[in-house]
Design an enzyme around this catalytic site. Structure first.
Site, short mmCIF file in Angstrom:
data_model
loop_
_atom_site.label_atom_id
_atom_site.label_comp_id
_atom_site.label_asym_id
_atom_site.label_seq_id
_atom_site.Cartn_x
_atom_site.Cartn_y
_atom_site.Cartn_z
N SER A 142 0.85 -1.19 0.00
CA SER A 142 0.00 0.00 0.00
C SER A 142 0.88 1.24 0.00
O SER A 142 2.07 1.18 0.36
CB SER A 142 -0.89 0.01 1.25
OG SER A 142 -1.53 1.25 1.45
N TYR A 155 -3.09 -0.34 10.43
CA TYR A 155 -3.07 -0.71 9.00
C TYR A 155 -1.71 -0.38 8.40
O TYR A 155 -1.13 -1.19 7.65
CB TYR A 155 -4.19 0.04 8.26
CG TYR A 155 -4.23 -0.24 6.78
CD1 TYR A 155 -4.92 -1.35 6.28
CD2 TYR A 155 -3.59 0.60 5.87
CE1 TYR A 155 -4.97 -1.60 4.91
CE2 TYR A 155 -3.64 0.35 4.51
CZ TYR A 155 -4.33 -0.76 4.03
OH TYR A 155 -4.36 -1.01 2.68
#
Length: 251
Positions: A142, A155
Site C-alpha cells: 500500500s 493498518y
C-alpha cells in the site's frame, strides 16, 4: 524486447481476496494476458458469481487467516488440478479509529488478515514452487507501506510488514527460482475506500496531494501485476513497486 515477455499463456495464477475490488481487477487482467486464474475468498457463492463474471475456470474458497486450512486447500488443488505458477496475495482489510482508542481485537484482526495471510498462502504455495524451481509471488502492499495518515496506524504497520516480508521471501526463495515482489497501490476507488471516495473533503484533499490529481482506477494496477507475473521481471526480486500517481514522490 519482445511482447512475448509479458505473455502468461500456460500459467496458472491464484489471487486471494479476488471476489471484488483490486483482486478481481487483477484476476481479470491476468486472464487477458493468457493465464488461467483461480479466484479465492471465504464466501463460495460470491466467488462463483465473480468467476462467472470474468470467465475464470476455478474458484477456491478458504480462509486465508487459517494456516491449516490454507495448506490443505493449496496441497489439494495442486494434487487434483495442477501447479500454481503465480500467487497474488491480495486479501486485506481496513479499520479506521484514532490510535489511542483502537480496539485490541481490531488490531489483531488486521494483523491476521493483512500479514498472516501473506505468510500462510505464500508459504503453502512456495513449497510447491520451490520443488519446481520456478514461481512468482506478488504481495499487495500500500501507499501506507511508506506513509501514515491519522486513524490508520495499525493498518500502516501491517503494510510495512508486508513490504519486509516480501523482501524476506525474496532473500530466502530467490535461490530456488522464485521472484517475490510487491505492488503498493496509492488511493484507488475500491469497496475498501468507499467511505473516503464519498467524502468530498477527503477527495478534494487527495486530488491536491497527488501529483496526478485524481483517484486511481483499479485497472491501472493490471500492467504492474502482469509485469511482475511474467518473464519480463525475471531478475526483479524483493522490490516494492508503488503505483500511486506520484503521491510518495512529492511533499
Amino acid at each position: 524486447m519482445s511482447i512475448s515477455l509479458f505473455d502468461l499463456s500456460g500459467k496458472r495464477a491464484l489471487v486471494t481476496g479476488s471476489s471484488q475490488g483490486i483482486g478481481l481487477a487483477l484476476a481479470r487482467g491476468l486472464l487477458a494476458a493468457g493465464a488461467e486464474v483461480v479466484l479465492n475468498g471465504r464466501d463460495a457463492t460470491k466467488l462463483a458469481t465473480a468467476a462467472e463474471t470474468i470467465g475464470a475456470r476455478h474458484s477456491l474458497a478458504f480462509d486465508a487467516t487459517d494456516h491449516s486450512a490454507v495448506r490443505a486447500a493449496i496441497d489439494g488443488f495442486e494434487a487434483e488440478v495442477g501447479a500454481i505458477d503465480i500467487l497474488v496475495n491480495n486479501a486485506g482489510m481496513q479499520h479506521r479509529t484514532p490510535l489511542e482508542d483502537f480496539p485490541a481485537d481490531a488490531f489483531e484482526r488486521l494483523m491476521r488478515t493483512n500479514v498472516s495471510t501473506v505468510f500462510n498462502v505464500g508459504q503453502a504455495v512456495a513449497r510447491h514452487m520451490i520443488a519446481r524451481g520456478a514461481g512468482k509471488i506478488i504481495n499487495i502492499a500500500s501507499v501506507q507501506t511508506a506513509l501514515a495518515r491519522p486513524g490508520i496506524a495499525p493498518y500502516t504497520a501491517t503494510k510495512g510488514a508486508v513490504a519486509n516480508l516480501t523482501k524476506g521471501m525474496a532473500t530466502d526463495w530467490a535461490r530456488y527460482g522464485l521472484q517475490c515482489n510487491a505492488i503498493a497501490p496509492g488511493y484507488f476507488e475500491t469497496p475498501l475506500n468507499a467511505a473516503l471516495v464519498a467524502d468530498a473533503a477527503f477527495s478534494s484533499w487527495l486530488e491536491k496531494r497527488t501529483p496526478a490529481g485524481r483517484w486511481g482506477q483499479v485497472d491501472e494496477l493490471i500492467g504492474a501485476c502482469i509485469f511482475l507475473a511474467s518473464s519480463a521481471s525475471s531478475f526483479v526480486n524483493g522490490h516494492v513497486l508503488f503505483v500511486d500517481g506520484g503521491i510518495t514522490a512529492s511533499l
